[in-house]
Design a protein around this motif. Sequence first.
Motif, short mmCIF file in Angstrom:
data_model
loop_
_atom_site.label_atom_id
_atom_site.label_comp_id
_atom_site.label_asym_id
_atom_site.label_seq_id
_atom_site.Cartn_x
_atom_site.Cartn_y
_atom_site.Cartn_z
N PHE A 489 14.29 44.04 42.25
CA PHE A 489 15.27 45.06 41.89
C PHE A 489 16.59 44.34 41.66
O PHE A 489 16.74 43.17 41.97
N GLN A 490 17.56 45.07 41.09
CA GLN A 490 18.85 44.45 40.86
C GLN A 490 19.61 44.40 42.17
O GLN A 490 20.11 45.40 42.65
N SER A 491 19.71 43.23 42.75
CA SER A 491 20.37 43.08 44.04
C SER A 491 21.85 43.43 43.91
O SER A 491 22.45 43.26 42.85
N PHE A 492 22.43 43.90 44.98
CA PHE A 492 23.81 44.36 44.91
C PHE A 492 24.78 43.23 44.61
O PHE A 492 25.89 43.46 44.16
N TRP A 493 24.36 41.97 44.84
CA TRP A 493 25.26 40.86 44.60
C TRP A 493 25.04 40.23 43.23
O TRP A 493 25.74 39.30 42.85
N TYR A 494 24.06 40.72 42.43
CA TYR A 494 23.73 40.11 41.14
C TYR A 494 24.81 40.43 40.11
O TYR A 494 25.19 41.59 39.94
N ASN A 495 25.32 39.42 39.43
CA ASN A 495 26.38 39.58 38.44
C ASN A 495 25.85 39.14 37.07
O ASN A 495 25.76 37.95 36.79
N PRO A 496 25.44 40.10 36.20
CA PRO A 496 24.83 39.72 34.92
C PRO A 496 25.80 39.05 33.95
O PRO A 496 25.37 38.41 33.01
N SER A 497 27.10 39.17 34.16
CA SER A 497 28.07 38.60 33.23
C SER A 497 28.53 37.21 33.64
O SER A 497 29.41 36.63 33.01
N SER A 498 27.97 36.67 34.72
CA SER A 498 28.41 35.35 35.19
C SER A 498 27.99 34.27 34.20
O SER A 498 26.92 34.33 33.61
N VAL A 736 31.32 45.88 47.79
CA VAL A 736 30.46 46.99 47.41
C VAL A 736 31.01 48.31 47.95
O VAL A 736 31.02 49.33 47.26
N VAL A 737 31.50 48.31 49.20
CA VAL A 737 32.06 49.53 49.78
C VAL A 737 33.32 49.95 49.03
O VAL A 737 33.54 51.14 48.76
N LYS A 738 34.15 49.00 48.67
CA LYS A 738 35.36 49.32 47.90
C LYS A 738 35.00 49.95 46.57
O LYS A 738 35.61 50.96 46.15
#
Length: 911
Positions: A489-498, A736-738
Motif C-alpha cells: 500500500f502507499q505508506s504514509f511516508w512515501y513521497n512520489p515527487s522525490s 502526518v497529524v499536521k
Amino acid sequence: IMLLTDPEVESSLLISSDEGATYQKYRLNFYIHSLLFHPKQEDWILAYSQDQKLFSSVEFGRRWLLLHEGVTPNRFYWSMMGNGREPDLVHLEARTVDGHAQYITCKMQNCSEATRSKPFPGYIDHNSLIVQGDYVFVQLTSGGRPHYYVSYRRSPFAQMKLPKYSLPKDMHVISTDENQVFAAVQEWNQNDTYNLYISDTRGVYFTLALENVKSSQGLEGNVMIDLYEVAGIKGMFLANKKIDNQVKTFITYNKGRDWSLLQAPHTDLRGNPIHCLLPYCSLHLHLKVSDNPYTSGNIASRDTAPSIIVASGMKHLKIACVWLSLNKHFFFQIFEEEHSVLYLDQGGVLVAMKHTSLPIRHLWLSFDEGRSWSKYSFTSLPLFVDGVLGEPGEETLIMTVFGHFSHRSEWQLVKVDYKSIFDRRCAEEDYRPWQLHSQGEACIMGAKRIYRKRKSEKKCMQGKYAGAMTSEPSITCVCSFGVSRDGFFQSFWYNPSSLSKDCSLGQSYLNSTGYRKVVSNNCTDGVRERYTAKPQQCPGKPPQGLRILTADGRLTAEQGHNVTFLVQLEEGDLQRSLIQVDFGDGIAVSYANLSSTEDGIKHIYQNVGIFRVTVLVENSLGSDSAVLYLHVTCPLEHVHLSLPFVTTKNKEINATAVLWPSQVGTLTYVWWFGNNTEVCIPDGLRQGSVSRALFFTHCSVIVSAEKFQSLRLSFSPNLDDYNPDIPEWRRDISRVVKRALVEATGISSKHVLVAVLPGLPTSAELFILPYQDSTGEKKRTAANLEQISETLIQKLNQNLVHFELKPGVRILVHAAHLTAAPLVDLTPSHSGSAMLMLLSVVFVGLAVFIIYKFKRKIPGLNIYAQMQNEKDQEMVSPVSQRESIPNVPQSELMSPEQLVDEKLEVHPVGK
C-alpha cells in the motif's frame, strides 16, 4: 572413500580409490573438526581444525595447505557463482589481532597477505558472513542497531533497505532462488515471531510478504522459523502464522505475493466427516524439518515428486497433501500415528515406517501416491529401527533399514530391493500432463506450470526423472495484480515527487511509482504500464545535503589505525564536483572526481584528541560543506536533547543533554541554536547526577512568540503497537497529524506546529501560533487564536481528524487539554493564588529583616552566611570561551545528524 581416525588415538586420514578394497593412511599435523567438499570438483576439500585454522586440499586430502588462522566456525564457503566463475575462490570470516571480524576472500592455493582481498570496507559483526549463490551478506552494528549489507554477483556492498520503521533485531536468509532474496526479519516489537520479506534482483530493496511467522529456540540456541520451502515447485512455501495467540498454516504459490489457509480434508481415515470450513477452521501442519538425515521429520517433499507433500498435521495425523488437476488442492489422511515416509522411484513408491520405541517387523508401501497402502514384512525378527537410508537419487528402488535386535546387539543393516515388484519400465502412454493451480487460477507468477506425471493406476518403474516441468508464459497471464509495493500500500511516508539522489545533470532517471513487478513473474501487459517507473530528465542543481561519516558509523578512532571517511551528497553530482577534505590535523586532500572516493577516503591520525574534519564540495552552480568531529576514547552511544518546542520571548528555559552511558570521561559542551553560526555561551552551568543541564537566558530557541496556544493531543491506543519511539518516526507522524488537522479544519498550516512526544502512550503537543506576512504585519490577534483553538477542538471532539497508518489501521486524533501562553498572567486582575504568593513574599521579607537585625546574637550565623555568599558567587560566575571547563566526563561526541528530535546541535572544541 575417506575415513577419519579417532582423534583421541591419532590424527590421520584413510583414503581408498578402489571402493574400499584397499586403504592408504595419511598423517595430519592438525585435528579435523569439519570438512567442506567442493560441489563441483570432487578432489577439492576445505578442512577446519579444532584450533580454528582453515586448510585446503586439491588431492582429496593427501596434501594440505594452510589458508588462514582465526577463522570463525562454519563461516567459510566455496565460491558458487551462477556463471561458474572463480571456482577456486574461498570466502571466509576471520578474526583480527585486536579481536574484530573481517570478510576475506582468497584463492585456495594462494592465500598470502598480498593476495587476500577484503571486499567489505571495515569490520563486520562476528558470525555474520553468509555466502549463498550469487549473494554475499554481512552485518554491521552501529549505534546499538544492526545494519545488513548485500553484494550481488560480487558487486560493491549496498545496505539492505527494509520498509521504513521495520527496525530489525535479527535476520535470516531463507532462499536466494530465482535471483531474489527471501528473508525472515525479527522487528523491534517481535519476540517469538518473524516477518517474511522478498527482495529485488540485487537483494537491496525488500517488500513485506507475510507477518508474524512463528519461531522457536532450538536445543543449541539456534532460531527455528516455522517456514518450509516445498521441493520441486519454485516459489511455493508453507508458513505457520501467529494470529491472536493461535497458529495457522498458510500456503503461497508465488513466493509470498498471495497467501491462503489450508483446507482440511473432508473425511478422516475411517471415512467420518470432518466439519471444518474456511476461514474459521483450517488444516494445521507441523513444519519442523529433521536434522537427522536418517529420519523424515514432520514434513517432507522431493524435487522429483513435485505433486506430493507428506506432513504431520493436527492430533499427530499424517496428512498427504496431493495436488490434482481439479483447480484445487486435495488433502487426505493416510495414518493416525507418526510414520517416517521415504520417497522411491520419483515418488512412484512411498515407503512408510512407524515411529515407535518398540521393535517392528513390517512396513507399508503405496504405488498410487498414498491413496492405498500394502503391508510388507522386511525382517524375520522384530527390529529396533534407528533410521532408514535410501540410495542416492530418488529414482532408486533400494532402501536400507538399520537398527538392532536388542539393546546389547550390534547394528543390523537390512537391504530392501523393490525391483521385483515391477515387471516393466514406464512408457510414454503411462504418463499424463498435470498442471499446477493456485486457488483455481492457472497462471502462477505469470506462467502456466505443466508437469509430466505417471498415471496413478499404472504400476511401472519410472527410472530416471521423467516429471520435468515446462513453464509456458501465456498471453492470458496479464499483470492484473502481479505487482507489489512495500507493505502492499502507499505508506504514509512515501513521497512520489522525490528526486533520485544519484541524478546527474544531462542524465535521466526512473521516477518510481512505489510499485515494482516481482522478479520471477512472467506476466505481460495488463496494468504493467501503469505501475512501471517513468523516465524523467535530471535537472542541474548545486550540491546540497552533503554528509561526511566514517565507514563503520563510529565517531571514534584508534591512534595509528586507518579511518575511512565516506562523503555522501543528497542532491548534486560528486563526479562532476571538486571535493576538498581537511582532516583537522594539518593534512588536507582534494579530489577532482568520484572514482577516488568510491571506496572511502582513508587517513591515519598520529595524535589523540578531538579533530574537526571538514569537507567542501563545489561545482559551477554552488557549493556545500559538512563537518564531522572525531574523538578517540571511550564510546558514547547516544545523546538525547530535551527542550521546549515553543516558548515566549525573553523567557528562561532549560535545555538538557542526556548521555548514555552516563559515566564518560572529560567532555566539552558547545551549543548552537538554529542556523546561527555564533556559539551560544550559557550564563551558568549546573551539573546533575544523571544529565548535564545548561541554564541560559540570551540564546534563541526553535520558535518564539508573544502569544500562542498549546493543546495536548492523544491518539487511538493501537498507534502504540507501531511506535518504535525513535525521533524519525515522531517527526513523520508529526507531519502526518499536521496535514490531517489542516485538511479537517481548513486552517493555514502556518498557524499549526505539531510535535509528537517521546515515550508511551503516544501523545503530541499542538501549538497554535501567530505569523507575519512579508511586510511584518501580524496576521492573527489573540482573539483569532482563540477562534482557531475552538475550531480545532470542535473537529477533534467530532472525531474528524484521523489518518491511515496502513490498510485496516485507522488512527483517530483526540484533544486532551488546552494551555494558554505566556504562563505569567499579564492581566490587571489578581487571583487568589497570586495574593497568597504576595503574602508569602511579605512574610519572608519580614523574617529576613529580623534575622539581619539580631544576627550578632546568633552564634555561627555570620560564618555560615559568608560561606553561602561565596558559594553563590561561584555558582553564578559567567563561563567564557577562554576559561577552562571543570572536570566533566570525557566521551565520543555525536554528529548533528545523530542528534535527536530538536534543531539543537552540540560540537566539541577541545579536550
